[in-house]
Design a protein around this motif. Structure first.
Motif, PDB file in Angstrom:
ATOM      1  N   THR A  37     -34.433 -18.271  11.144  1.00  0.00           N
ATOM      2  CA  THR A  37     -33.749 -19.206  12.025  1.00  0.00           C
ATOM      3  C   THR A  37     -34.783 -19.971  12.832  1.00  0.00           C
ATOM      4  N   VAL A  38     -34.681 -21.301  12.858  1.00  0.00           N
ATOM      5  CA  VAL A  38     -35.579 -22.127  13.666  1.00  0.00           C
ATOM      6  C   VAL A  38     -35.074 -22.132  15.106  1.00  0.00           C
ATOM      7  N   LYS A  39     -33.792 -22.462  15.266  1.00  0.00           N
ATOM      8  CA  LYS A  39     -33.162 -22.457  16.588  1.00  0.00           C
ATOM      9  C   LYS A  39     -31.652 -22.438  16.393  1.00  0.00           C
ATOM     10  N   PHE A  40     -30.937 -22.127  17.466  1.00  0.00           N
ATOM     11  CA  PHE A  40     -29.484 -22.135  17.391  1.00  0.00           C
ATOM     12  C   PHE A  40     -28.907 -22.451  18.763  1.00  0.00           C
ATOM     13  N   LYS A  41     -27.632 -22.852  18.752  1.00  0.00           N
ATOM     14  CA  LYS A  41     -26.946 -23.242  19.977  1.00  0.00           C
ATOM     15  C   LYS A  41     -25.527 -22.708  19.927  1.00  0.00           C
ATOM     16  N   TYR A  42     -25.091 -22.090  21.025  1.00  0.00           N
ATOM     17  CA  TYR A  42     -23.721 -21.581  21.112  1.00  0.00           C
ATOM     18  C   TYR A  42     -22.747 -22.743  21.161  1.00  0.00           C
ATOM     19  N   MET A  43     -21.658 -22.657  20.383  1.00  0.00           N
ATOM     20  CA  MET A  43     -20.698 -23.747  20.292  1.00  0.00           C
ATOM     21  C   MET A  43     -19.318 -23.420  20.868  1.00  0.00           C
ATOM     22  N   GLY A  44     -18.926 -22.161  20.880  1.00  0.00           N
ATOM     23  CA  GLY A  44     -17.594 -21.821  21.368  1.00  0.00           C
ATOM     24  C   GLY A  44     -17.081 -20.561  20.710  1.00  0.00           C
ATOM     25  N   SER A  45     -15.830 -20.221  21.038  1.00  0.00           N
ATOM     26  CA  SER A  45     -15.253 -18.995  20.498  1.00  0.00           C
ATOM     27  C   SER A  45     -13.801 -19.227  20.101  1.00  0.00           C
TER      28      SER A  45
END
Length: 165
Positions: A93-101
């Motif tokens: 994984t390079v990077k990630f971002k939380y989007m919702g649930s």
């Protein structure tokens, strides 16, 4: 649906709790018992140039879905994202971002979704879980994903986010 106490096994009843409304209650333990459910991460995976989406087919299914996995006890959602993706594809994984649930009723699980950028390389599906992994153009990914699913909702949201980046 009958619900039982996760401590003593007694059948639960509904009782009013201030500021909470009706909550399941165990008369034997004299305790309110809030519902228990699993928590999992779901990943909308893009490449570094953000022009492809990686989807998977799980064993026993013909539908393309997102990468996902349960959060282990003691693990953060963030650690789970990188671990699950690496286990399922062998990619970093390079990077990630939380989007919702979103709560997913069929499996009684709270899904936390992330937009994940994968390191370049060949994705190798985990043969214990996946039968296929495939890169799609964003519009093709929308066509391929299982319709009216939690995965489709997460994908639509992520594609809108990618357009903003």
């Amino acid at each position: 649906i009958n619900m039982y106490c996760n401590v003593c096994g007694e059948k639960l009843t509904l009782m009013f709790k201030q500021d909470e409304g009706l909550v399941t209650y165990c008369k034997s333990c004299s305790e309110y018992r809030f519902p228990l459910f699993a928590t999992a991460v779901s990943m909308v995976v893009t490449n570094r140039s953000k022009d492809k989406i990686l989807l998977a087919k799980h064993a026993g299914s013909d539908d393309y879905i997102l990468f996902a996995g349960y959060i282990k006890k003691g693990e953060t959602a963030e650690k789970s994202v990188a671990r699950e993706f690496k286990e399922e594809t062998r990619l970093d994984t390079v990077k990630f971002k939380y989007m919702g649930s979103r709560y997913h009723e069929p499996k009684n699980v709270l899904m936390l979704t992330f937009l994940l950028m994968a390191e370049n390389g060949e994705a190798v599906p985990d043969p214990n879980e996946l039968t296929e992994v495939k890169w799609f153009a964003p519009n093709e990914a929308l066509e391929a994903i299982k319709k009216d699913s939690t995965a489709e909702a997460f994908l639509k949201n992520a594609l809108n986010e990618i357009k903003k980046l």
